[in-house]
Design a protein around this motif. Sequence first.
Motif, PDB file in Angstrom:
ATOM      1  N   TRP A  34      -1.972  -5.756  -6.601  1.00 56.76           N
ATOM      2  CA  TRP A  34      -2.718  -6.507  -5.829  1.00 56.76           C
ATOM      3  C   TRP A  34      -3.491  -5.734  -4.600  1.00 56.76           C
ATOM      4  O   TRP A  34      -3.116  -5.042  -3.933  1.00 56.76           O
ATOM      5  CB  TRP A  34      -1.850  -7.411  -5.111  1.00 56.76           C
ATOM      6  CG  TRP A  34      -2.303  -8.687  -4.355  1.00 56.76           C
ATOM      7  CD1 TRP A  34      -2.720  -8.573  -2.913  1.00 56.76           C
ATOM      8  CD2 TRP A  34      -3.234  -9.708  -4.956  1.00 56.76           C
ATOM      9  NE1 TRP A  34      -3.230  -9.721  -2.377  1.00 56.76           N
ATOM     10  CE2 TRP A  34      -3.583 -10.172  -3.438  1.00 56.76           C
ATOM     11  CE3 TRP A  34      -3.236 -10.077  -5.885  1.00 56.76           C
ATOM     12  CZ2 TRP A  34      -4.494 -11.447  -3.664  1.00 56.76           C
ATOM     13  CZ3 TRP A  34      -4.141 -11.270  -6.027  1.00 56.76           C
ATOM     14  CH2 TRP A  34      -4.448 -11.877  -5.009  1.00 56.76           C
ATOM     15  N   ASP A  35      -4.705  -5.909  -4.677  1.00 55.18           N
ATOM     16  CA  ASP A  35      -5.743  -5.197  -3.664  1.00 55.18           C
ATOM     17  C   ASP A  35      -5.516  -3.730  -3.587  1.00 55.18           C
ATOM     18  O   ASP A  35      -5.464  -3.179  -2.671  1.00 55.18           O
ATOM     19  CB  ASP A  35      -5.673  -5.782  -2.236  1.00 55.18           C
ATOM     20  CG  ASP A  35      -6.750  -5.715  -1.512  1.00 55.18           C
ATOM     21  OD1 ASP A  35      -8.006  -5.268  -2.056  1.00 55.18           O
ATOM     22  OD2 ASP A  35      -6.446  -5.726  -0.318  1.00 55.18           O
ATOM     23  N   ASN A  36      -5.411  -3.159  -4.861  1.00 53.82           N
ATOM     24  CA  ASN A  36      -5.023  -1.693  -5.018  1.00 53.82           C
ATOM     25  C   ASN A  36      -3.987  -1.262  -4.475  1.00 53.82           C
ATOM     26  O   ASN A  36      -3.607  -0.203  -4.220  1.00 53.82           O
ATOM     27  CB  ASN A  36      -6.358  -0.894  -4.296  1.00 53.82           C
ATOM     28  CG  ASN A  36      -7.514  -1.138  -4.995  1.00 53.82           C
ATOM     29  OD1 ASN A  36      -7.586  -1.057  -6.297  1.00 53.82           O
ATOM     30  ND2 ASN A  36      -8.520  -1.047  -4.462  1.00 53.82           N
ATOM     31  N   LYS A  37      -2.782  -2.218  -4.494  1.00 52.27           N
ATOM     32  CA  LYS A  37      -1.571  -1.770  -3.637  1.00 52.27           C
ATOM     33  C   LYS A  37      -0.522  -2.527  -4.741  1.00 52.27           C
ATOM     34  O   LYS A  37      -0.636  -3.513  -5.129  1.00 52.27           O
ATOM     35  CB  LYS A  37      -1.255  -2.455  -2.427  1.00 52.27           C
ATOM     36  CG  LYS A  37      -0.007  -1.875  -1.734  1.00 52.27           C
ATOM     37  CD  LYS A  37      -0.150  -2.506  -0.288  1.00 52.27           C
ATOM     38  CE  LYS A  37       1.617  -2.222   0.399  1.00 52.27           C
ATOM     39  NZ  LYS A  37       1.631  -2.790   1.702  1.00 52.27           N
ATOM     40  N   GLU A  38       0.455  -1.567  -4.774  1.00 53.15           N
ATOM     41  CA  GLU A  38       1.609  -2.094  -5.950  1.00 53.15           C
ATOM     42  C   GLU A  38       2.451  -2.993  -5.251  1.00 53.15           C
ATOM     43  O   GLU A  38       2.965  -2.477  -3.923  1.00 53.15           O
ATOM     44  CB  GLU A  38       2.544  -0.886  -6.558  1.00 53.15           C
ATOM     45  CG  GLU A  38       1.603  -0.231  -7.413  1.00 53.15           C
ATOM     46  CD  GLU A  38       2.403   0.884  -8.162  1.00 53.15           C
ATOM     47  OE1 GLU A  38       2.341   1.188  -9.493  1.00 53.15           O
ATOM     48  OE2 GLU A  38       3.218   1.461  -7.293  1.00 53.15           O
ATOM     49  N   GLU A  39       3.051  -4.016  -5.568  1.00 57.65           N
ATOM     50  CA  GLU A  39       4.043  -5.116  -5.025  1.00 57.65           C
ATOM     51  C   GLU A  39       4.964  -5.254  -6.025  1.00 57.65           C
ATOM     52  O   GLU A  39       4.906  -5.344  -7.233  1.00 57.65           O
ATOM     53  CB  GLU A  39       3.218  -6.264  -4.300  1.00 57.65           C
ATOM     54  CG  GLU A  39       2.360  -5.837  -3.317  1.00 57.65           C
ATOM     55  CD  GLU A  39       2.741  -5.668  -2.061  1.00 57.65           C
ATOM     56  OE1 GLU A  39       4.066  -5.870  -1.738  1.00 57.65           O
ATOM     57  OE2 GLU A  39       2.141  -4.831  -1.415  1.00 57.65           O
TER      58      GLU A  39
END
Length: 160
Positions: free
Chosen positions: A114-119
């Motif tokens: 999400w938005d270049n970030k892993e969650e």
Amino acid sequence: MAKVLYLTEDTIGQMSEHATKIFPEECCGIVLEKDGHQIVKTCRNIQDEKRQEDPTGTERTAETAYHIHHDDLFDVMDRLVRREGYEIVAIYHSHPRVKAYFSPTDRRRAVYVWDNKEEPIHPGVSYVVISVFPDGVKDMKVFHWDGNESEFVESVYARR
């Protein structure tokens, strides 16, 4: 400080029994809790069916991967979480004939970008991996998402 997943003896026994019963395939399921009471929802591993639907999509069978049946997941989310007020505390699966570890495939299926970030797909939910052999369960390890490291890290479980 490591996150602690508290599991009852009955929960540990049910997960272990499920892993032994399904062997040599991977078992999968969900641990839920409400007011200190835990329940284990055993789920169907449909990895082989998914493989038949798309033989070029994966070489992994139910002996080396798991895919929770959508009806089982819907039952958990609709009936147990939404209607009965349970909270998902852990998702579990077994590793037949190998040690308990959080594999790259386990990780890939547990995160989204999400938005270049892993969650994590399921924030706050621990993952339990059970090592099972022909003569029974050998080990069980717990992993949780560490937001500072953006990684699943080994945690601990305690019997309650």
